[in-house]
Design a protein around this motif. Structure first.
Motif, PDB file in Angstrom:
ATOM      1  N   VAL D 619       0.825  -1.203   0.000  1.00  0.00           N
ATOM      2  CA  VAL D 619       0.000   0.000   0.000  1.00  0.00           C
ATOM      3  C   VAL D 619       0.859   1.253   0.000  1.00  0.00           C
ATOM      4  O   VAL D 619       0.535   2.251  -0.639  1.00  0.00           O
ATOM      5  N   GLN D 620       1.987   1.177   0.702  1.00  0.00           N
ATOM      6  CA  GLN D 620       2.821   2.378   0.768  1.00  0.00           C
ATOM      7  C   GLN D 620       3.382   2.740  -0.591  1.00  0.00           C
ATOM      8  O   GLN D 620       3.471   3.902  -0.956  1.00  0.00           O
ATOM      9  N   GLY D 621       3.715   1.692  -1.323  1.00  0.00           N
ATOM     10  CA  GLY D 621       4.181   1.956  -2.684  1.00  0.00           C
ATOM     11  C   GLY D 621       3.083   2.624  -3.493  1.00  0.00           C
ATOM     12  O   GLY D 621       3.331   3.582  -4.223  1.00  0.00           O
ATOM     13  N   TYR D 622       1.883   2.129  -3.309  1.00  0.00           N
ATOM     14  CA  TYR D 622       0.769   2.723  -4.051  1.00  0.00           C
ATOM     15  C   TYR D 622       0.616   4.192  -3.691  1.00  0.00           C
ATOM     16  O   TYR D 622       0.431   5.053  -4.556  1.00  0.00           O
ATOM     17  N   ALA D 623       0.726   4.437  -2.378  1.00  0.00           N
ATOM     18  CA  ALA D 623       0.564   5.823  -1.934  1.00  0.00           C
ATOM     19  C   ALA D 623       1.659   6.695  -2.527  1.00  0.00           C
ATOM     20  O   ALA D 623       1.422   7.835  -2.941  1.00  0.00           O
ATOM     21  N   LEU D 624       2.840   6.124  -2.586  1.00  0.00           N
ATOM     22  CA  LEU D 624       3.958   6.886  -3.144  1.00  0.00           C
ATOM     23  C   LEU D 624       3.694   7.225  -4.605  1.00  0.00           C
ATOM     24  O   LEU D 624       3.892   8.368  -5.045  1.00  0.00           O
ATOM     25  N   TYR D 625       3.227   6.238  -5.345  1.00  0.00           N
ATOM     26  CA  TYR D 625       2.910   6.518  -6.750  1.00  0.00           C
ATOM     27  C   TYR D 625       1.809   7.557  -6.860  1.00  0.00           C
ATOM     28  O   TYR D 625       1.856   8.455  -7.698  1.00  0.00           O
TER      29      TYR D 625
ATOM     30  N   VAL E 202      -5.631  19.596  -9.162  1.00  0.00           N
ATOM     31  CA  VAL E 202      -5.033  18.291  -9.455  1.00  0.00           C
ATOM     32  C   VAL E 202      -5.248  17.342  -8.280  1.00  0.00           C
ATOM     33  O   VAL E 202      -5.583  16.165  -8.455  1.00  0.00           O
ATOM     34  N   MET E 203      -5.083  17.864  -7.062  1.00  0.00           N
ATOM     35  CA  MET E 203      -5.300  17.017  -5.890  1.00  0.00           C
ATOM     36  C   MET E 203      -6.751  16.560  -5.827  1.00  0.00           C
ATOM     37  O   MET E 203      -7.049  15.395  -5.534  1.00  0.00           O
ATOM     38  N   PHE E 204      -7.624  17.510  -6.093  1.00  0.00           N
ATOM     39  CA  PHE E 204      -9.047  17.217  -6.091  1.00  0.00           C
ATOM     40  C   PHE E 204      -9.350  16.133  -7.128  1.00  0.00           C
ATOM     41  O   PHE E 204      -9.993  15.119  -6.840  1.00  0.00           O
ATOM     42  N   ALA E 205      -8.814  16.343  -8.331  1.00  0.00           N
ATOM     43  CA  ALA E 205      -9.046  15.381  -9.408  1.00  0.00           C
ATOM     44  C   ALA E 205      -8.431  14.037  -9.060  1.00  0.00           C
ATOM     45  O   ALA E 205      -8.964  12.986  -9.443  1.00  0.00           O
ATOM     46  N   ALA E 206      -7.316  14.065  -8.328  1.00  0.00           N
ATOM     47  CA  ALA E 206      -6.691  12.803  -7.967  1.00  0.00           C
ATOM     48  C   ALA E 206      -7.613  12.003  -7.059  1.00  0.00           C
ATOM     49  O   ALA E 206      -7.658  10.777  -7.120  1.00  0.00           O
ATOM     50  N   GLY E 207      -8.343  12.732  -6.211  1.00  0.00           N
ATOM     51  CA  GLY E 207      -9.323  12.046  -5.377  1.00  0.00           C
ATOM     52  C   GLY E 207     -10.349  11.327  -6.217  1.00  0.00           C
ATOM     53  O   GLY E 207     -10.701  10.175  -5.960  1.00  0.00           O
ATOM     54  N   PHE E 208     -10.814  12.010  -7.258  1.00  0.00           N
ATOM     55  CA  PHE E 208     -11.716  11.358  -8.199  1.00  0.00           C
ATOM     56  C   PHE E 208     -11.008  10.186  -8.877  1.00  0.00           C
ATOM     57  O   PHE E 208     -11.554   9.089  -8.994  1.00  0.00           O
ATOM     58  N   GLY E 209      -9.798  10.504  -9.326  1.00  0.00           N
ATOM     59  CA  GLY E 209      -9.027   9.499 -10.061  1.00  0.00           C
ATOM     60  C   GLY E 209      -8.863   8.244  -9.230  1.00  0.00           C
ATOM     61  O   GLY E 209      -8.914   7.127  -9.745  1.00  0.00           O
ATOM     62  N   PHE E 210      -8.691   8.451  -7.913  1.00  0.00           N
ATOM     63  CA  PHE E 210      -8.592   7.285  -7.042  1.00  0.00           C
ATOM     64  C   PHE E 210      -9.870   6.461  -7.110  1.00  0.00           C
ATOM     65  O   PHE E 210      -9.837   5.246  -7.249  1.00  0.00           O
ATOM     66  N   LYS E 211     -10.982   7.162  -7.057  1.00  0.00           N
ATOM     67  CA  LYS E 211     -12.243   6.413  -7.008  1.00  0.00           C
ATOM     68  C   LYS E 211     -12.529   5.696  -8.327  1.00  0.00           C
ATOM     69  O   LYS E 211     -13.023   4.577  -8.336  1.00  0.00           O
ATOM     70  N   PHE E 212     -12.254   6.393  -9.442  1.00  0.00           N
ATOM     71  CA  PHE E 212     -12.547   5.676 -10.693  1.00  0.00           C
ATOM     72  C   PHE E 212     -11.314   5.016 -11.300  1.00  0.00           C
ATOM     73  O   PHE E 212     -11.312   4.628 -12.462  1.00  0.00           O
ATOM     74  N   SER E 213     -10.280   4.899 -10.500  1.00  0.00           N
ATOM     75  CA  SER E 213      -9.093   4.133 -10.890  1.00  0.00           C
ATOM     76  C   SER E 213      -8.428   4.639 -12.156  1.00  0.00           C
ATOM     77  O   SER E 213      -8.274   3.895 -13.120  1.00  0.00           O
ATOM     78  N   ALA E 214      -8.063   5.904 -12.127  1.00  0.00           N
ATOM     79  CA  ALA E 214      -7.247   6.375 -13.231  1.00  0.00           C
ATOM     80  C   ALA E 214      -5.790   6.197 -12.855  1.00  0.00           C
ATOM     81  O   ALA E 214      -5.423   6.380 -11.700  1.00  0.00           O
ATOM     82  N   VAL E 215      -4.991   5.782 -13.801  1.00  0.00           N
ATOM     83  CA  VAL E 215      -3.562   5.632 -13.552  1.00  0.00           C
ATOM     84  C   VAL E 215      -3.000   7.038 -13.372  1.00  0.00           C
ATOM     85  O   VAL E 215      -3.348   7.926 -14.132  1.00  0.00           O
ATOM     86  N   PRO E 216      -2.147   7.315 -12.430  1.00  0.00           N
ATOM     87  CA  PRO E 216      -1.471   6.424 -11.475  1.00  0.00           C
ATOM     88  C   PRO E 216      -2.183   6.289 -10.138  1.00  0.00           C
ATOM     89  O   PRO E 216      -1.536   5.980  -9.159  1.00  0.00           O
ATOM     90  N   PHE E 217      -3.463   6.570 -10.093  1.00  0.00           N
ATOM     91  CA  PHE E 217      -4.153   6.498  -8.804  1.00  0.00           C
ATOM     92  C   PHE E 217      -4.927   5.184  -8.659  1.00  0.00           C
ATOM     93  O   PHE E 217      -5.806   5.054  -7.835  1.00  0.00           O
ATOM     94  N   HIS E 218      -4.606   4.238  -9.493  1.00  0.00           N
ATOM     95  CA  HIS E 218      -5.450   3.056  -9.624  1.00  0.00           C
ATOM     96  C   HIS E 218      -4.904   1.862  -8.858  1.00  0.00           C
ATOM     97  O   HIS E 218      -5.495   0.802  -8.883  1.00  0.00           O
TER      98      HIS E 218
END
Lengths: 182, 508, 104, 642, 475
Positions: D619-625, E202-218
């Protein structure tokens, strides 16, 4: 430098110092205690900012609730005195670099932004907060309040289901993860 | 005449097949459906002539146009001109013969099951895609049907194929999808550069043909559309799915693949790339010609070295389809007519070829030339058919191949530039190489002494195979001996396309 | 106000935020990772309060946001701890590196 | 009767015969197919004779010039306006002559085959092929459109292929048929390109229009085709040379002749028809057809002349050394066609200078009779002996008197002994050569001596030499086999007396063929010498031939091995085309073109493998990415990509 | 007044009511027949879904915090449908589970969170909705209580989501600092595009990106999908993803239109990365769930292209695609879930020769995969076509024809994605297997779900009415 300023810098140093220690110390129980201090520092900051209600909430919920929960779970899961394993050096270094760079970058942007301080009076007394909290009209936060209540209910249900010890303790199954291949 | 029938009947047939029980019912339904479709094609041809004779001079007739996705300006728009008519005829011939050839369903799946229902369903469904493609007058519909015809091929090859079938099926599917991906980009680019006058865009081929798409746009998107369709039409160097795909496919699928699928590409290049982007067609003409000449010769030489009958025909298809692209690249009316004729001719001929190879394979269980020989003695019908297919392939007068090739050659003569002539002469050279490999194949596989003693027990073609082969031969000979009807059929269609091309201010 | 420029307070919150992030990256113990997240959320809280007080004192949006964040942090922590305890039951460990069966 | 009422029948009847016998022969006409074939051909022959009569004696002439009549013509395939492939029938002197020759010889062969092919399993197929061939050949000779000639040219080729490979279970027959087809196909390619050039420059495919345009020095087409040049040679020369190559391929001219000897693998009557009398002269016919155009282009005529001459002498030399009787005849054919070719080459348009043209056609005419006669006789012999080898024969005159006599007649004719037909025609050829080019004349004269020699070598080896005892019931064959021999030998005897120049000349006018007695002394002398030498060497069994062969040494060996031309071909095809073009093409396709596609797939898979470390499960790696992603993206969109 | 309230908040109210019904059931009698209970719940969900078609109103509530209109109602109902299908499909798995009611309560609370998120007109409401739709999901991911991987998945989900919401909150706080408001309309007028705002965006969008699994937040996606119970996985991959994408589209189009250049570029990078990484990972996967996880990552890349179109066609195509995606992905997950529940087999190799004993299931799976791959005549083809078309329709502001570059990349990625979908097809139909999956008995509920999915896949594309309807609402 006024007293207020001195107090602020003291609080700031306290928060950051405790926070840093909480994140670096190798003993988990100490870590939890440093976190506690750091959170108290934040609460102090709220006092300093004259948002007393928040400061109170901070102490009640965080110090009284979350940190206690954390400490309980620490007791539940391992010996408090045991040293935690260190992260690999490469991870540590890359983390430090990333964090430092991120911080420098973010703060430089914040620093460069010219925030226009407003002159209006800031009033955050408990009665105002209370009125707005249950107000359904403009400036009312009744809906979020309800939503959060459902969230808490759901979280409660979730916690109960997960943490409840199941009556029939099945033997630990082997890992069923299949290795990907190509 | 309602053109929708052309799609609906095969669709209904394929669905009906799904509700059949047992091989007998399945194949009877398929046969009836395919036969009705063939008759319908002829009725359509008749109606087409009637309409023309009655003085209907509009470019496309039997048009049917309804809004499909109105917000996106997508219509369901169909209609035919002579070129589509020719392709419909071709398709109905091949679907019917494909069904006939698959009568006994000799190719089993790897699991040892027949899965006849699925087989005929996919085969007929593939036909739906082809028919729809040929009658589409809306780029979206066209693209829809183009892709519709990809996956059934994958399944047909992968499930009932032979050899390294999974690899071939995958390669075919991926390359064709790659092609259609490029086509998509071309279509999208075209779409957003159309202007119907009120600021909206259109997918309608007829409307786009009337507009003048900016030259820069054409130059940008022509390669997408052309290469995309070219992948279907075995454009060098995107032809490598052809040998593997054809050789692994079950007989009917090979027939379909070479007979119709590859024509989707040629037709697309003609109808979409060249027709709608004439400036770019001019601009890139020399590249198309060079590439297709390479394909023609190189395909022929590569064929010469093959030993597997299906590979031989597959590579020769690359070579022959080069003529289609050459005809399109030359950009004269005669050459376009030649290109379409070549499509029809090659479709019939190669289907016949594959049908024969399939029949031989069913009996001898080998396609290696070295393991065959002297088959004429034990199965005269199949062998004779094989020889006829071969002769058609090498461009013998009296068969369709000659007519088509000569028309392409003559077409290039309408261009004054020496380049076109040299290219044509280079392409001509392939007729010798073709003769070499065809005769080599015939000499080894069909003639000569009987290679193995057990071959003497083999049976000649059954009635269904005879019907299949005869139908195709009739088609080939009908074009080869009396080509003018096809010429008349295609001519006006090619003229429409040419009229667009002629309006081009030539840019060098 | 109070003679402290807003950027200084923001320095504290940002620094706290990144300390939290640092902890998230380096602490292998799941519970300490949770603590790191608490730090991050606290820093955000400070931001909201400061912005509300210094810049947009007209409405109490920032303060309310903070209140809700605190609530949610509590819920999140509760669920997280429940999960961690369950994980501990299954894995006999709360080291994050011990729970890497799912990968690639 | 008007031509158009029946003329198409001449062609269509054999076509109908082909379709009928081809489709249903096996089932319906197993026995009767031969008779059907003969009947069909008989009608055709009668009709063509009637046509010839009509044309030459009734209505062919206008103002003393034979006209070109096109009774039938329809558009077969229209390209642009003006260019179309038409199917039509042209009647002009050479076409009519060829009609007669083709139908007549074909009829003879049909009849002969009744006996020769009796009992064959694929009897009806054989007849259907013969009909197909006859149809194609007739279509070729009456073609009115240059593409029509090409179409029938190809059909002739394919029927030749089918007939050579008739005994398909013999690998040698299969190989021979393939070789014949491919070599002529190569020539056809040149022909096709030539046609395309002519058609482009002439703007038409119609023979008459084309010839008219290209010979009219005022026409724009003439100017353009003569001024345009490619690689320094005028386009007209290119076109004509290419067309001539086409003709040379079919007519087995050097160096494209290698298929002809091998083609003797086919049934002998087929060789008589196709590879002696009709198809192989198609090249000559083609040049004759385009003669007006050829005649304005010295360069191409020059090529025609020399190729003809070289083929004539080369084939004659080789013929002297061969032992397979059909091969000897094949080389002889090649040699004789060489005669016709150079006769055309030395001719010019109009009047006396057109003598070569008439001579060539005359020789074609007579040659058709005596060469088919020779082949049919050889067929009869082979039918009896079941071998092609000279060594297996000898003393057959007792067993087959008719064959013997007719063969002798034919030999005398081909050797040029007066007063047989060959003498007259060859005389004219030599005369034409004499008038224009002495070197060619010399070669021709020497060749005629050689011709006499090898023909009589053949004659003596078969019918005299060692005496062979055969079964008592060995006989010559049925009546159907003898009849054609007799008919043909009569023709051979008489054909020379036809006043050929009255009918056929380069310009359609009357041409009085000169006949100079003192000129004919030399050729006749040469012929007699040849005969005498052959008699000396082969009449009785002796070892003189071996001694002569030994004394000639290398030359003999080279001639025996056909001057290694086959080997050269093999080298070119096997070593150069297969190894240097075919194999690399296949290799490139498999490894480079296909390899690229597979490489892309492989590369994608590889990349997919390399990057799997990102998904480390930690998970930490993921967070880092996650975090790095935000920072990098933010920097990108803030500073670099606005 | 009250009726207005009720009508506007009807969708949320219904879900809440169902939740409370379940809660009371839980508090009541102990032992119940699980099957009839499940049927009862499904009936409730059907009612919920059907009622989504009626009495939809337009308006705002709670001081502009909550808004609804026909489009949002439709979006909610799409999610209702998805939830219903999942519920039908998880029948087999839930039958043996002890905590059915808790499962549904948690599930419905997340659904409720999504509804609030969709209806939010305020960053606070958005945040609450987001958390409400995430935290219970983490608990759900752990519902295979005895499974190691399940708890691992839950751990990964909760930690990752907490981390991402931390960053998201930081972004929101900065946005708040810059604009002083949480309200969407006010926010959209205040945004000027300073670097800090872009960073916060970008941070805000990353939160979205996390939820819909956009790379690199996936990176959490695959692990969580694989470890969770199949029902939860399909819920995560379809409902949760769909909801956040609905919100993302409207937020981008409504709130951040001032900085559309920024987010266009951002989406460009994200979608390219997402397609490539998703595809490349999906290529190698052996576990069906994990495979579907990566494939759904790749799908998001295509959806992002539709969003870049920045037009009515763009948002319509996204909504339309999500509808289709629900059918397709749930069709696939349904089969996987059924097979996994009955036989416990989850890897691609297990599916070799699947066709031998399971004809119908094979076809359902095949059609779903074809739809995911975008092959006609399935609806997926239409969906993808419209997405890419919307992306291509964005007029490029720079000299580069970015929109065409993007769709070219996307089109080529469709080829890669086709490979792995066909790999499954190949396993099902072509590969030999001595020991193929036995005939899987399917009961009424799963069958119903398959019928819905397949019908949806086959009809939604041809019948243009669905798209036309969505388009008319978007306009």
């Amino acid at each position: 430098m006024t007293a207020s300023q001195i107090i602020f810098y003291f609080i700031a140093a306290f928060i950051l110092g405790c926070g840093l220690l909480a994140m670096t110390t190798r003993k988990i129980f100490r870590s939890a205690v440093w976190l506690l201090f750091s959170l108290i520092g934040v609460s102090a900051l709220y006092f300093w900012l004259q948002v007393e209600f928040l400061a109170a909430v901070q102490i009640v919920v965080y110090v009284g609730g979350i940190v206690v929960l954390i400490i309980f779970s620490v007791f539940l899961t391992q010996q408090s005195g045991k040293e935690m394993p260190k992260a690999p050096l490469t991870r540590t270094i890359s983390s430090i670099l990333a964090v430092l760079f991120g911080f420098a970058f973010t703060y430089s942007l914040i620093y460069k932004t010219n925030f226009q301080t407003a002159n209006a009076n800031f009033d955050a007394d408990v009665s105002r907060i209370g009125t707005q909290m249950l107000n359904t009209g403009d400036q009312g936060f009744a809906l979020p309040f309800e939503v959060v209540s459902i969230l808490l209910l759901a979280a409660m249900i979730g916690c109960i289901v997960i943490a409840m010890k199941s009556s029939s303790h099945l033997p630990k199954e082997k890992s069923t993860v299949s290795k990907p291949e190509l | 005449m309602n053109l929708n029938l052309i799609i609906i009947i095969p669709l209904l047939t394929s669905i009906a097949v799904l509700f059949c029980k047992g091989l007998k019912q399945v194949r009877m339904i398929s046969l009836i459906g395919a036969a009705i479709q063939l008759i319908l094609s002829f009725v359509l041809l008749y109606a087409y002539w009637q309409e023309r004779a009655a003085g209907n001079t509009s470019t496309f007739i039997f048009e049917y146009n309804v809004a499909w996705y109105a917000p996106l300006h997508i219509n369901y728009h169909i209609g035919i001109d002579g070129i589509s008519m020719a392709m419909i005829l071709l398709t109905s011939f091949i679907v019917l013969t494909g069904v006939l050839v698959s009568w006994k369903m000799p190719a089993r799946t790897s699991g040892g099951e027949m899965l006849s229902k699925e087989f005929f369903f996919l085969l007929l469904f593939l036909g739906v895609g082809a028919y729809g493609f040929f009658i589409s007058l809306d780029l979206f519909t066209l693209f829809f049907f183009l892709e519709l015809a990809v996956i059934p091929k994958f399944l047909l090859i992968g499930i009932w194929g032979s050899g390294k079938k999974e690899y071939s099926a995958m390669k075919l599917a991926l390359m064709l999808m790659g092609g259609s991906a490029l086509v998509f980009v071309g279509l999208a680019g075209l779409f957003f550069n159309t202007n119907t006058g009120d600021g909206t865009h259109t997918f309608d081929i007829l409307q786009i043909a009337q507009m003048h798409i900016p030259v820069e746009v054409q130059k940008l998107f022509f390669p997408f559309a052309f290469i995309g369709f070219g992948v279907f039409g075995a454009l060098f160097p995107f032809h490598t799915w052809v040998p593997d795909g054809h050789s692994s496919a079950p007989t009917a699928a090979s027939m379909f693949l070479a007979g119709i699928s590859m024509k989707l590409g040629g037709y697309g290049c003609l109808r979409v790339a060249t027709f709608l982007m004439p400036d770019a067609a001019h601009y890139y003409s020399w590249i198309i010609i060079v590439v297709s000449c390479i394909a023609i010769l190189y395909g022929a030489f590569a064929t010469m070295m093959q030993t597997d009958l299906k590979y031989i025909n597959a590579y020769s298809s690359v070579s022959h389809c080069g003529f289609v692209l050459l005809g399109i690249g030359i950009l004269t009316q005669t050459a376009l007519v030649g290109a379409v004729m070549q499509m029809v001719s090659h479709g019939l001929m190669t289907a016949l070829f594959f049908a024969c190879i399939g029949m031989i394979y069913d009996r001898t269980h080998t396609r290696q030339m070295s393991e065959l020989g002297g088959l004429l003695k034990v199965m005269p019908f199949i062998s004779t058919t094989f020889v006829i297919a071969g002769l058609c392939s090498l461009g013998l007068p009296g068969f369709s191949g000659f007519v088509a090739e000569v028309t392409v050659f003559m077409g290039s003569w309408e261009q004054t530039d020496v380049f076109y002539k040299i290219a044509t002469i280079v392409a001509c050279a392939s007729i010798v190489v073709t003769a070499v490999y065809i005769l080599r194949t015939i000499g080894k596989a069909i003639l000569g002494p009987l290679e193995k003693n057990q071959y003497s027990l083999l049976k000649d073609a059954g009635w269904h195979e005879k019907w299949a082969a005869s139908l195709l031969i009739i088609g080939i000979v009908a074009i080869g001996v009396v080509p003018f009807w096809l010429n008349h059929l295609i001519g006006p269609g090619a003229e429409t396309i040419m009229s667009n091309i002629k309006n081009v201010t030539i840019i060098k | 106000m109070n003679g402290i420029p807003i950027s200084h307070i923001l320095f504290v919150s940002t620094a706290l935020f990144f300390i939290g992030i640092y902890g998230m990256f380096t602490r292998r113990n799941l519970i300490t990772m949770l603590m790191a997240i608490e730090l991050m959320l606290n820093s955000v809280n400070i931001n909201f309060v400061v912005f509300n007080k210094y810049l947009w004192p007209g409405k109490l949006d920032g303060v309310f946001f903070t209140i809700f964040i605190i609530t949610i942090a509590a819920a999140e922590a509760a669920v997280a701890i429940a999960i961690i305890i369950n994980l501990y039951r299954n894995h006999q460990s709360i080291d994050v590196e011990d729970a890497v069966e799912l990968k690639h | 009767m008007n031509y158009s009422e029946y003329i198409s029948l001449i062609l269509l009847l054999p076509l109908a015969g082909f379709v009928l016998l081809g489709l249903f022969g096996k089932k319906l006409f197993k026995q009767s197919s031969g008779m059907i074939g003969v009947l069909v051909l008989l009608i055709s022959t009668v009709l063509s004779l009637y046509t010839a009569y009509q044309y030459f004696f009734v209505n062919g002439k206008l103002n003393d010039v034979y006209q070109t009549i096109i009774p039938v013509k329809y558009t077969w395939l229209q390209f642009a306006s003006g260019t179309s492939i038409d199917m039509g029938i042209t009647l002009d002197p050479i076409a009519v002559m060829m009609l007669v020759v083709v139908t007549f010889v074909s009829l003879m062969v049909h009849i002969f085959s009744l006996g020769y092919m009796k009992g064959e399993k694929r009897f009806s197929t054989y007849y259907s092929f013969l009909s197909l061939f006859t149809f194609s050949m007739l279509g070729l000779v009456v073609a009115s459109n240059i593409f029509q000639i090409y179409i029938f040219w190809e059909l002739v080729g394919i029927s030749s292929y089918l007939l050579i490979g008739f005994y398909f279970d013999r690998p040698s027959a299969v190989a021979a048929s393939k070789k014949a087809f491919i070599i002529t196909r190569f020539a056809d390619l040149c022909f096709l390109i030539g046609i395309l050039i002519l058609a482009f420059e002439g703007g038409t495919l119609d023979f008459n229009t084309l010839i008219h345009r290209l010979t009219d020095t005022q026409s724009s087409q003439y100017i353009s085709i003569t001024t345009a040049s490619f690689l320094g040679v005028s386009v007209l020369t290119w076109a004509l040379t290419l067309v001539f190559i086409g003709g040379a391929g079919k007519s087995a001219m050097f160096p494209l002749h290698v298929w002809l000897p091998d083609a003797m693998e086919g049934p002998t009557p087929v060789s008589a028809l196709i590879h002696a009398a009709t198809m192989v002269v198609a090249g000559v016919y083609l040049v004759a057809r385009l003669f007006p155009v050829f005649s304005i282009n010295e360069a191409s005529l020059y090529i025609v002349t020399w190729i003809g001459a070289i083929s004539a002498i080369l084939a004659a030399i080789v013929a002297c050394t061969q032992t397979d009787i059909k091969r000897v005849l094949a080389y002889s054919t090649m040699s004789q066609i060489g005669y016709m070719m150079f006769a055309l080459g030395v001719a010019h348009l109009g009047g006396e200078s057109g003598l070569g043209y008439t001579a060539s056609m005359f020789h074609l005419f007579t040659h058709a009779f005596f060469k088919s006669l020779l082949f049919l006789c050889a067929g009869a012999v082979i039918h009896l002996i079941h071998s092609n080898e000279m060594n297996d024969m000898g003393g057959l005159r007792k067993y087959m008197p008719v064959t013997h006599i007719t063969f002798l007649v034919a030999c005398l004719a081909i050797a040029g002994v007066p007063p047989l037909s060959g003498f007259f025609s060859k005389e004219e050829v030599l005369l034409a050569a004499f008038h224009s080019n002495k070197l060619i004349y010399g070669i021709a004269l020497f060749t005629s001596g050689l011709t006499a020699f090898y023909m009589f070598r053949l004659y003596f080896s078969i019918f005299w030499n060692k005496s062979k005892s055969l079964d008592t019931h060995a006989h010559e064959g049925t009546f159907s086999m003898k009849l054609p021999l007799i008919v043909l030998s009569i023709c051979t005897l008489l054909a020379g007396f036809i006043p050929f120049g009255n009918f056929i000349s380069s310009d359609g006018k009357n041409l009085e063929l000169p006949f100079l007695l003192n000129f004919s002394i030399a050729p006749v002398l040469f012929a007699l010498t040849g005969i005498v030498v052959a008699m000396r060497m082969y009449k009785k069994e002796n070892n003189l031939p071996h001694r002569v062969a030994a004394s000639l040494g290398g030359l003999y060996k080279a001639a025996y091995r056909k001057f290694y031309i086959d080997e050269i071909y093999l080298f070119i095809t096997k070593k150069i085309i297969f190894n240097l073009i075919g194999r690399p093409a296949a290799w490139i396709d498999k490894n480079i073109v296909d390899g690229t596609m597979n490489g892309i797939a492989y590369g994608t898979g590889k990349v997919s493998h390399w990057i799997k470390g990102i998904q480390s499960g930690k998970v930490q790696g993921y967070a880092l990415y996650f975090f790095s992603g935000i920072i990098v993206l933010a920097i990108l969109v803030i500073y670099f990509w606005k | 007044m009250w009726s207005d309230y009720l009508q506007l908040i009807k969708a949320e109210g219904l879900v809440a009511i169902i939740m409370f019904i379940l809660l009371f059931l839980k508090l009541g009698k102990k032992e119940r027949n699980t099957e009839s209970l499940l049927h009862f719940i499904n009936v409730l969900l059907v009612i919920n879904f059907i009622s989504g078609f009626f009495f939809n109103a337009e308006g705002t509530l709670f001081g502009d915090m909550f808004q609804t209109n026909s489009l949002l109602s439709l979006e909610k109902n799409i999610l209702n449908l998805g939830t219903l299908i999942i519920s039908l499909q998880s029948f087999q798995w839930l039958k043996g589970h002890k905590h059915i009611l808790e499962f549904y309560m948690l599930l419905l609370s997340t659904l409720l969170g999504m509804f609030f998120m969709i209806s939010s007109n305020n960053l606070l409401m958005f945040y609450l909705g987001l958390e409400l739709s995430t935290i219970p999901l983490a608990a759900l991911a752990n519902f295979d209580l005895e499974k190691r991987t399940s708890s691992e998945a839950a751990m990964k989900l909760i930690l990752s989501s907490a981390f991402s919401s931390g960053l998201l909150l930081f972004g929101i706080s900065m946005l708040y600092g810059a604009t002083g408001t949480l309200n969407y309309q006010e926010l959209s007028q205040q945004l000027t595009g300073t670097p800090l705002q872009i960073l916060s965006f970008v941070m805000f969008a990353a939160g979205f990106g996390f939820k819909f699994s956009a790379v690199p937040f996936h990176l959490w996606t695959a692990d969580v999908y694989e470890g969770s119970p199949v029902a939860v996985t399909s819920y995560l991959s379809v409902i949760s993803k769909g909801a956040i994408l609905f919100v993302f589209v409207s937020v981008l189009y409504r709130v951040f239109q001032n900085i559309s250049v920024v987010w266009y570029n951002l989406l460009f990078i994200l979608s390219v990365l997402t397609m490539f990484i998703g595809n490349l990972f999906a290529l190698r996967q052996q576990n069906m769930k994990r495979f579907l996880a990566f494939s759904s990552v790749a799908q998001v890349g295509f959806i992002l292209i539709g969003i870049t179109g920045q037009s009515a066609a763009g948002s319509a195509s996204v909504i339309y695609f999500i509808l289709i995606y629900i059918f397709s992905n749930l069709g696939a997950f349904g089969v996987v879930s059924l097979v996994s529940a009955v036989t416990g087999k989850e890897t691609v190799n297990d599916y070799k020769g699947f066709y031998k004993n399971n004809r119908m299931l094979s076809w359902v799976l095949a059609i779903s995969l074809f739809s995911l791959a975008g092959i006609p005549p399935t609806a997926g083809f239409f969906g993808k076509f419209f997405l890419l078309l919307a992306g291509a329709g964005k007029t490029s502001s720079s000299g580069w024809q970015l929109n065409y570059i993007l769709i070219t990349i996307a089109a080529l990625n469709m080829v890669i994605s086709l490979y792995y979908y066909l790999r499954i097809i190949k396993a099902i139909f072509m590969d030999k297997n001595d020991n193929p999956v036995e005939k899987v008995k399917s009961t009424f509920s799963p069958n119903l779900s398959f019928i819905i999915c397949v019908a949806g896949i086959l009809v939604t594309g041809f019948a243009s009415s669905a798209y036309d309807y969505i388009f008319s609402l978007v306009k």
